[in-house]
Scaffold this motif. Structure first.
Motif, short mmCIF file in Angstrom:
data_model
loop_
_atom_site.label_atom_id
_atom_site.label_comp_id
_atom_site.label_asym_id
_atom_site.label_seq_id
_atom_site.Cartn_x
_atom_site.Cartn_y
_atom_site.Cartn_z
N MET A 43 3.80 16.60 -9.14
CA MET A 43 5.11 16.10 -8.77
C MET A 43 4.95 15.10 -7.62
SD MET A 43 7.14 19.75 -9.03
CE MET A 43 8.68 19.11 -8.43
N PHE A 44 4.23 14.04 -7.92
CA PHE A 44 3.99 13.03 -6.89
C PHE A 44 4.08 11.64 -7.48
CE2 PHE A 44 -0.17 13.78 -8.73
CZ PHE A 44 -0.76 12.52 -8.77
N ILE A 45 4.23 10.67 -6.58
CA ILE A 45 4.33 9.26 -6.96
C ILE A 45 3.04 8.57 -6.56
CG2 ILE A 45 5.64 7.12 -6.58
CD1 ILE A 45 7.98 9.04 -5.70
N ASP A 46 2.57 7.67 -7.40
CA ASP A 46 1.34 6.93 -7.14
C ASP A 46 1.64 5.79 -6.16
OD1 ASP A 46 -0.94 5.37 -7.13
OD2 ASP A 46 -1.34 5.65 -9.27
N GLY A 47 1.19 5.94 -4.93
CA GLY A 47 1.46 4.92 -3.92
C GLY A 47 0.79 3.59 -4.22
N GLU A 48 -0.40 3.62 -4.81
CA GLU A 48 -1.10 2.38 -5.12
C GLU A 48 -0.35 1.60 -6.20
OE1 GLU A 48 -5.28 2.72 -5.69
OE2 GLU A 48 -5.51 4.22 -4.11
N GLU A 49 0.27 2.31 -7.11
CA GLU A 49 1.08 1.65 -8.14
C GLU A 49 2.28 0.95 -7.51
OE1 GLU A 49 3.63 2.80 -12.16
OE2 GLU A 49 2.05 4.15 -11.44
N ILE A 50 2.87 1.61 -6.48
CA ILE A 50 4.00 1.00 -5.77
C ILE A 50 3.59 -0.34 -5.18
CG2 ILE A 50 5.50 1.20 -3.75
CD1 ILE A 50 5.66 4.19 -4.28
N PHE A 51 2.42 -0.35 -4.50
CA PHE A 51 1.95 -1.58 -3.87
C PHE A 51 1.60 -2.64 -4.91
CE2 PHE A 51 1.30 1.08 -0.08
CZ PHE A 51 1.88 0.24 0.87
N ASN A 52 1.04 -2.20 -6.02
CA ASN A 52 0.72 -3.16 -7.09
C ASN A 52 1.98 -3.82 -7.63
OD1 ASN A 52 -2.05 -2.75 -6.96
ND2 ASN A 52 -2.02 -1.08 -8.47
N ASN A 53 3.05 -3.04 -7.77
CA ASN A 53 4.33 -3.59 -8.24
C ASN A 53 4.92 -4.56 -7.23
OD1 ASN A 53 4.23 -2.14 -10.63
ND2 ASN A 53 5.37 -0.40 -9.79
N ILE A 54 4.77 -4.22 -5.94
CA ILE A 54 5.28 -5.12 -4.89
C ILE A 54 4.56 -6.47 -4.95
CG2 ILE A 54 5.37 -5.49 -2.39
CD1 ILE A 54 5.86 -2.49 -2.08
N MET A 55 3.25 -6.43 -5.17
CA MET A 55 2.45 -7.65 -5.21
C MET A 55 2.88 -8.58 -6.34
SD MET A 55 0.42 -7.58 -2.66
CE MET A 55 -0.75 -8.86 -3.08
N LYS A 56 3.53 -8.02 -7.35
CA LYS A 56 3.98 -8.83 -8.48
C LYS A 56 5.33 -9.50 -8.21
CE LYS A 56 1.64 -5.76 -11.78
NZ LYS A 56 1.84 -4.76 -12.85
N GLN A 57 6.01 -9.07 -7.14
CA GLN A 57 7.32 -9.63 -6.85
C GLN A 57 7.19 -10.99 -6.17
OE1 GLN A 57 10.12 -6.92 -4.98
NE2 GLN A 57 9.00 -5.15 -5.76
N SER A 58 8.27 -11.73 -6.17
CA SER A 58 8.27 -13.04 -5.52
C SER A 58 8.24 -12.87 -4.01
CB SER A 58 9.52 -13.83 -5.91
OG SER A 58 10.68 -13.21 -5.36
N LYS A 59 7.86 -13.93 -3.31
CA LYS A 59 7.81 -13.90 -1.85
C LYS A 59 9.19 -13.57 -1.27
CE LYS A 59 6.82 -16.86 2.14
NZ LYS A 59 6.37 -18.21 2.58
N GLU A 60 10.22 -14.15 -1.83
CA GLU A 60 11.58 -13.92 -1.34
C GLU A 60 11.99 -12.45 -1.48
OE1 GLU A 60 10.68 -16.33 -3.41
OE2 GLU A 60 10.84 -18.05 -2.05
N ASP A 61 11.66 -11.85 -2.63
CA ASP A 61 12.00 -10.44 -2.85
C ASP A 61 11.24 -9.53 -1.89
OD1 ASP A 61 13.82 -11.00 -4.83
OD2 ASP A 61 12.38 -10.76 -6.47
N ILE A 62 9.99 -9.87 -1.62
CA ILE A 62 9.18 -9.06 -0.69
C ILE A 62 9.75 -9.15 0.72
CG2 ILE A 62 6.92 -8.86 0.42
CD1 ILE A 62 5.66 -9.70 -2.24
N ILE A 63 10.18 -10.36 1.12
CA ILE A 63 10.78 -10.52 2.46
C ILE A 63 12.07 -9.72 2.58
CG2 ILE A 63 11.90 -12.19 4.00
CD1 ILE A 63 9.79 -14.24 3.10
N LYS A 64 12.88 -9.73 1.52
CA LYS A 64 14.12 -8.95 1.53
C LYS A 64 13.82 -7.46 1.65
CE LYS A 64 17.00 -12.18 -1.12
NZ LYS A 64 17.70 -12.41 -2.41
N LEU A 65 12.80 -7.01 0.92
CA LEU A 65 12.41 -5.60 0.98
C LEU A 65 11.92 -5.24 2.37
CD1 LEU A 65 11.77 -2.87 -0.37
CD2 LEU A 65 9.56 -3.83 -1.07
#
Length: 217
Positions: free
Chosen positions: A74-96
């Motif tokens: 019952m856990f979330i893969d943190g590395e997958e979270i970061f991998n998904n973030i890396m796929k986002q646009s620069k603007e979306d990452i700044i907003k996050l």
């Protein structure tokens, strides 16, 4: 690493669904567990030790509950979270990033926070407001005195004098460290302060006599 009672309590917390989330990143678990309030927990999967924001702090029931969540997948893969973030646009990452900073008051990660000396300086000022702050200052100095550089030690003595701190043990902590380092330039500066403030710094004379260098007086 957990005693039996803690494990039983942790198991109860897990079964009651009090683990809000569990994230595995590298070889650590990060999560929040509901107790009398919400506690932040970090679990080391290499050593099987945990640290928690609860009063118990180390290897507590919240840490064990988080570990059980992981063991039960019952856990979330943190590395997958970061991998998904890396796929986002620069603007979306700044907003996050903006949302994370403002929601969690993480400004100190991006600005220069107070130096150790300034923290001590503030504690010295607080000692004038309430007597209990003297004990906080004393403990903080004991734990951090070796992290100060030589010139900062003299500044601490000056701050103590200027704020009329009247506590033998506090002066002794700083002065002992100055003499232990045996920096002649700093000792000379301390002697100048001593000659002007013998009522506060009388312990300096004891250190000089103990070292057999009475000529410095």
């Amino acid at each position: 690493m957990f005693d039996e009672l803690v494990k039983k309590r942790g198991e109860q917390y897990f079964k009651l669904g009090l683990v809000r989330y569990c994230v595995k990143y590298k070889n650590y678990l990060f999560g929040e567990v509901v107790g009398s309030k919400i506690y932040k927990v970090k679990f080391n999967l290499d050593t099987l030790e945990s640290i928690c924001s609860c009063p118990y702090k180390y290897n507590c029931k919240h840490g064990y509950a988080l570990y059980l969540a992981y063991k039960n997948n019952m856990f979330i893969d943190g590395e997958e979270i970061f991998n998904n973030i890396m796929k986002q646009s620069k603007e979306d990452i700044i907003k996050l990033l903006e949302k994370i900073i403002t929601n969690n008051f993480l400004w100190e990660e991006f600005i220069e926070v107070d130096s150790l000396f300034n923290k001590i300086k503030n504690l010295i000022k607080l000692s004038k407001l309430e007597k209990k702050n003297i004990y906080t200052l004393r403990t903080f100095l004991k734990n951090n005195i070796k992290k100060l550089d030589d010139s900062e030690l003299i500044k601490v003595v000056e701050e103590l004098i200027n704020n009329d701190v009247d506590d033998f043990e506090i002066y002794d902590i700083v002065i002992r460290e100055i003499f232990n380092r045996d920096n002649q330039e700093i000792i000379y500066k301390l002697l100048i302060l001593y000659r002007k403030n013998k009522d506060r710094l009388w312990i300096v004379e004891d250190y000089i006599i103990d070292r057999g260098v009475e000529e410095l007086l």
